[in-house]
Design a protein around this motif. Structure first.
Motif, PDB file in Angstrom:
ATOM      1  N   ASN A  62       0.827  -1.220   0.000  1.00  0.00           N
ATOM      2  CA  ASN A  62       0.000   0.000   0.000  1.00  0.00           C
ATOM      3  C   ASN A  62       0.860   1.269   0.000  1.00  0.00           C
ATOM      4  O   ASN A  62       0.641   2.190   0.775  1.00  0.00           O
ATOM      5  CB  ASN A  62      -0.961   0.010   1.194  1.00  0.00           C
ATOM      6  N   LEU A  63       1.812   1.305  -0.921  1.00  0.00           N
ATOM      7  CA  LEU A  63       2.701   2.456  -1.049  1.00  0.00           C
ATOM      8  C   LEU A  63       2.646   3.063  -2.456  1.00  0.00           C
ATOM      9  O   LEU A  63       3.431   3.958  -2.769  1.00  0.00           O
ATOM     10  CB  LEU A  63       4.151   2.057  -0.747  1.00  0.00           C
ATOM     11  N   PHE A  64       1.714   2.611  -3.276  1.00  0.00           N
ATOM     12  CA  PHE A  64       1.704   3.016  -4.675  1.00  0.00           C
ATOM     13  C   PHE A  64       1.160   4.432  -4.849  1.00  0.00           C
ATOM     14  O   PHE A  64       0.203   4.840  -4.183  1.00  0.00           O
ATOM     15  CB  PHE A  64       0.869   2.047  -5.511  1.00  0.00           C
ATOM     16  N   VAL A  65       1.789   5.176  -5.773  1.00  0.00           N
ATOM     17  CA  VAL A  65       1.324   6.506  -6.168  1.00  0.00           C
ATOM     18  C   VAL A  65       1.176   6.491  -7.688  1.00  0.00           C
ATOM     19  O   VAL A  65       2.174   6.361  -8.410  1.00  0.00           O
ATOM     20  CB  VAL A  65       2.309   7.604  -5.730  1.00  0.00           C
ATOM     21  N   LEU A  93       0.159   2.838 -13.815  1.00  0.00           N
ATOM     22  CA  LEU A  93       0.155   3.905 -14.806  1.00  0.00           C
ATOM     23  C   LEU A  93       0.350   5.285 -14.180  1.00  0.00           C
ATOM     24  O   LEU A  93       0.069   5.489 -12.998  1.00  0.00           O
ATOM     25  CB  LEU A  93      -1.182   3.898 -15.578  1.00  0.00           C
ATOM     26  N   ASN A  94       0.850   6.212 -15.009  1.00  0.00           N
ATOM     27  CA  ASN A  94       0.866   7.650 -14.695  1.00  0.00           C
ATOM     28  C   ASN A  94       1.478   7.961 -13.332  1.00  0.00           C
ATOM     29  O   ASN A  94       1.004   8.838 -12.604  1.00  0.00           O
ATOM     30  CB  ASN A  94      -0.554   8.222 -14.767  1.00  0.00           C
ATOM     31  N   GLU A  95       2.535   7.279 -12.971  1.00  0.00           N
ATOM     32  CA  GLU A  95       3.141   7.479 -11.648  1.00  0.00           C
ATOM     33  C   GLU A  95       3.704   8.891 -11.482  1.00  0.00           C
ATOM     34  O   GLU A  95       3.521   9.518 -10.441  1.00  0.00           O
ATOM     35  CB  GLU A  95       4.239   6.433 -11.426  1.00  0.00           C
ATOM     36  N   THR A  96       4.371   9.389 -12.521  1.00  0.00           N
ATOM     37  CA  THR A  96       4.954  10.726 -12.426  1.00  0.00           C
ATOM     38  C   THR A  96       3.875  11.795 -12.305  1.00  0.00           C
ATOM     39  O   THR A  96       3.975  12.717 -11.481  1.00  0.00           O
ATOM     40  CB  THR A  96       5.842  11.017 -13.653  1.00  0.00           C
ATOM     41  N   GLY A  97       2.816  11.671 -13.099  1.00  0.00           N
ATOM     42  CA  GLY A  97       1.741  12.662 -13.067  1.00  0.00           C
ATOM     43  C   GLY A  97       1.040  12.728 -11.727  1.00  0.00           C
ATOM     44  O   GLY A  97       0.805  13.819 -11.191  1.00  0.00           O
ATOM     45  N   VAL A  98       0.701  11.568 -11.175  1.00  0.00           N
ATOM     46  CA  VAL A  98       0.005  11.541  -9.885  1.00  0.00           C
ATOM     47  C   VAL A  98       0.946  11.983  -8.765  1.00  0.00           C
ATOM     48  O   VAL A  98       0.531  12.659  -7.817  1.00  0.00           O
ATOM     49  CB  VAL A  98      -0.583  10.141  -9.601  1.00  0.00           C
ATOM     50  N   LYS A  99       2.222  11.628  -8.870  1.00  0.00           N
ATOM     51  CA  LYS A  99       3.195  12.089  -7.873  1.00  0.00           C
ATOM     52  C   LYS A  99       3.257  13.610  -7.853  1.00  0.00           C
ATOM     53  O   LYS A  99       3.146  14.236  -6.785  1.00  0.00           O
ATOM     54  CB  LYS A  99       4.578  11.521  -8.167  1.00  0.00           C
ATOM     55  N   ASP A 100       3.432  14.216  -9.027  1.00  0.00           N
ATOM     56  CA  ASP A 100       3.538  15.675  -9.088  1.00  0.00           C
ATOM     57  C   ASP A 100       2.272  16.345  -8.561  1.00  0.00           C
ATOM     58  O   ASP A 100       2.340  17.329  -7.807  1.00  0.00           O
ATOM     59  CB  ASP A 100       3.800  16.119 -10.527  1.00  0.00           C
ATOM     60  N   GLU A 101       1.132  15.802  -8.939  1.00  0.00           N
ATOM     61  CA  GLU A 101      -0.153  16.339  -8.499  1.00  0.00           C
ATOM     62  C   GLU A 101      -0.279  16.258  -6.982  1.00  0.00           C
ATOM     63  O   GLU A 101      -0.661  17.224  -6.310  1.00  0.00           O
ATOM     64  CB  GLU A 101      -1.267  15.529  -9.173  1.00  0.00           C
ATOM     65  N   SER A 102       0.059  15.104  -6.431  1.00  0.00           N
ATOM     66  CA  SER A 102      -0.089  14.873  -4.994  1.00  0.00           C
ATOM     67  C   SER A 102       0.888  15.720  -4.190  1.00  0.00           C
ATOM     68  O   SER A 102       0.521  16.292  -3.154  1.00  0.00           O
ATOM     69  CB  SER A 102       0.124  13.387  -4.673  1.00  0.00           C
ATOM     70  N   VAL A 103       2.130  15.820  -4.661  1.00  0.00           N
ATOM     71  CA  VAL A 103       3.118  16.641  -3.966  1.00  0.00           C
ATOM     72  C   VAL A 103       2.665  18.098  -3.938  1.00  0.00           C
ATOM     73  O   VAL A 103       2.815  18.793  -2.920  1.00  0.00           O
ATOM     74  CB  VAL A 103       4.512  16.500  -4.635  1.00  0.00           C
ATOM     75  N   ASN A 104       2.095  18.570  -5.031  1.00  0.00           N
ATOM     76  CA  ASN A 104       1.604  19.952  -5.071  1.00  0.00           C
ATOM     77  C   ASN A 104       0.484  20.173  -4.063  1.00  0.00           C
ATOM     78  O   ASN A 104       0.439  21.200  -3.382  1.00  0.00           O
ATOM     79  CB  ASN A 104       1.120  20.297  -6.481  1.00  0.00           C
ATOM     80  N   ILE A 176       5.035  12.990   4.596  1.00  0.00           N
ATOM     81  CA  ILE A 176       5.320  11.852   3.724  1.00  0.00           C
ATOM     82  C   ILE A 176       4.010  11.336   3.128  1.00  0.00           C
ATOM     83  O   ILE A 176       3.060  11.047   3.860  1.00  0.00           O
ATOM     84  CB  ILE A 176       6.015  10.724   4.509  1.00  0.00           C
ATOM     85  N   ILE A 177       3.973  11.208   1.817  1.00  0.00           N
ATOM     86  CA  ILE A 177       2.810  10.611   1.152  1.00  0.00           C
ATOM     87  C   ILE A 177       2.983   9.102   1.169  1.00  0.00           C
ATOM     88  O   ILE A 177       3.913   8.572   0.556  1.00  0.00           O
ATOM     89  CB  ILE A 177       2.685  11.128  -0.294  1.00  0.00           C
ATOM     90  N   GLN A 178       2.099   8.407   1.872  1.00  0.00           N
ATOM     91  CA  GLN A 178       2.195   6.938   1.903  1.00  0.00           C
ATOM     92  C   GLN A 178       1.634   6.341   0.614  1.00  0.00           C
ATOM     93  O   GLN A 178       2.245   5.451   0.025  1.00  0.00           O
ATOM     94  CB  GLN A 178       1.462   6.352   3.105  1.00  0.00           C
ATOM     95  N   TYR A 179       0.468   6.799   0.192  1.00  0.00           N
ATOM     96  CA  TYR A 179      -0.088   6.349  -1.087  1.00  0.00           C
ATOM     97  C   TYR A 179      -1.049   7.396  -1.620  1.00  0.00           C
ATOM     98  O   TYR A 179      -1.582   8.231  -0.880  1.00  0.00           O
ATOM     99  CB  TYR A 179      -0.773   4.986  -0.977  1.00  0.00           C
ATOM    100  N   ALA A 180      -1.249   7.343  -2.932  1.00  0.00           N
ATOM    101  CA  ALA A 180      -2.213   8.207  -3.603  1.00  0.00           C
ATOM    102  C   ALA A 180      -2.496   7.557  -4.951  1.00  0.00           C
ATOM    103  O   ALA A 180      -1.609   7.502  -5.807  1.00  0.00           O
ATOM    104  CB  ALA A 180      -1.668   9.619  -3.781  1.00  0.00           C
ATOM    105  N   TYR A 181      -3.683   7.014  -5.122  1.00  0.00           N
ATOM    106  CA  TYR A 181      -3.948   6.295  -6.372  1.00  0.00           C
ATOM    107  C   TYR A 181      -5.423   6.371  -6.760  1.00  0.00           C
ATOM    108  O   TYR A 181      -6.304   6.556  -5.924  1.00  0.00           O
ATOM    109  CB  TYR A 181      -3.526   4.823  -6.260  1.00  0.00           C
ATOM    110  N   SER A 182      -5.648   6.242  -8.068  1.00  0.00           N
ATOM    111  CA  SER A 182      -6.998   6.017  -8.592  1.00  0.00           C
ATOM    112  C   SER A 182      -7.030   4.586  -9.124  1.00  0.00           C
ATOM    113  O   SER A 182      -5.989   3.982  -9.376  1.00  0.00           O
ATOM    114  CB  SER A 182      -7.328   7.017  -9.705  1.00  0.00           C
ATOM    115  N   HIS A 183      -8.232   4.058  -9.299  1.00  0.00           N
ATOM    116  CA  HIS A 183      -8.337   2.674  -9.787  1.00  0.00           C
ATOM    117  C   HIS A 183      -9.696   2.445 -10.440  1.00  0.00           C
ATOM    118  O   HIS A 183     -10.685   3.122 -10.126  1.00  0.00           O
ATOM    119  CB  HIS A 183      -8.159   1.684  -8.626  1.00  0.00           C
ATOM    120  N   ASN A 184      -9.732   1.491 -11.347  1.00  0.00           N
ATOM    121  CA  ASN A 184     -11.015   1.042 -11.892  1.00  0.00           C
ATOM    122  C   ASN A 184     -11.561  -0.057 -10.984  1.00  0.00           C
ATOM    123  O   ASN A 184     -10.973  -0.372  -9.950  1.00  0.00           O
ATOM    124  CB  ASN A 184     -10.833   0.550 -13.335  1.00  0.00           C
ATOM    125  N   ALA A 185     -12.699  -0.631 -11.363  1.00  0.00           N
ATOM    126  CA  ALA A 185     -13.268  -1.716 -10.552  1.00  0.00           C
ATOM    127  C   ALA A 185     -12.353  -2.936 -10.603  1.00  0.00           C
ATOM    128  O   ALA A 185     -11.772  -3.258 -11.645  1.00  0.00           O
ATOM    129  CB  ALA A 185     -14.655  -2.072 -11.058  1.00  0.00           C
TER     130      ALA A 185
END
Length: 253
Positions: A62-65, A93-104, A176-185
């Motif tokens: 449970n550390l995925f971004v 997918l899109n690890e860099t994009g979600v990382k940048d978004e979350s850090v901001n 520290i961001i532990q996780y930040a993710y979107s997901h489908n079903a």
């Protein structure tokens, strides 16, 4: 009568405000006394502070971004907790994009909530902590359909012996961001019924006493959203949903 209503309204607002303050992250923080207060200049991802690079293992802990795409149905695997349901295929997918978004988002939260803290640059952040994980087997209300892997693993932080605080004395806050993710079903590990599409994020606030090089308080703040009907995640709306849950996390401070 109008005066009585006004008094009751004031008392109600005061009561709600009191309830919020007693359950906030800062209200649970031990007394800092006269310590100088610092906050890390950089927002870290927990996955970058541990010696794990395999994406599947990062997801399992449970550390995925990033964005998760489940497919292929489910399989059952033997684990140390017994036979467990897992998704057959996961795209990361899109690890860099979600990382940048979350850090901001987190940078904005820190700026808003910790105005009185001085900025501090941490040298060699990868050598900052020794992190161990403790299994949390506590049953949750929506277990089986929740959007996180079970059992959850709670990080335990210990400062490395050679960490360098440049002679500073006082309390340092490390976000520290532990996780930040979107997901489908799909199925997160151990979720027998799976869950619909959604988003989830967790922020760790780690307070460190620099003189003694000890971690003396950690707060984990999280928020999640699950779509009641959608199988496919609407990635065009992801930013809006992430903004919503990060705001909910900020309110918890």
């Amino acid at each position: 009568m109008q005066i009585l209503r006004s008094i009751l309204l004031i008392l109600l607002v005061s009561f709600i405000s009191t309830c919020r303050s007693t359950s906030s992250a800062l209200s649970r923080l031990p007394s800092l006394g006269e310590s100088e207060l610092f906050v890390s200049e950089e927002i870290f991802l927990l996955k970058d502070l541990i010696p794990v690079t395999n994406k599947k293992e990062i997801f399992n802990k449970n550390l995925f971004v990033g964005d998760l795409n489940f497919s292929g149905g489910i399989s059952r695997e033997k684990t140390i907790w017994g036979e467990q349901v897992v998704t057959k295929q996961i795209e990361f997918l899109n690890e860099t994009g979600v990382k940048d978004e979350s850090v901001n988002y987190v940078q904005s939260i820190v700026t808003n909530q910790f105005k009185g803290y001085q900025k501090f640059t941490i040298l060699q952040p990868s050598k900052l902590f020794q992190v161990q994980f403790q299994k949390d087997l506590t049953k949750v209300a929506d277990e089986g359909v929740d959007n996180i892997n079970i059992p959850n693993e709670i990080p335990q932080f210990k400062l490395s012996a050679n960490v360098d605080f440049k002679g500073k004395k006082g309390v340092l806050l490390i976000p520290i961001i532990q996780y930040a993710y979107s997901h489908n079903a799909g199925w997160f590990n151990g979720q027998d019924w799976g869950c619909m599409a959604g988003v989830r994020a967790k922020l760790l606030l780690v307070w460190v006493q620099m003189e003694t090089k000890t971690v003396f308080h950690v707060e984990g703040l999280e928020s999640k959203q699950k779509e009641p009907q959608n199988n496919r995640y609407n990635y065009l709306d992801r930013t809006r949903y992430f903004q919503k849950i990060w705001k909910e996390i900020e309110v918890q401070i």
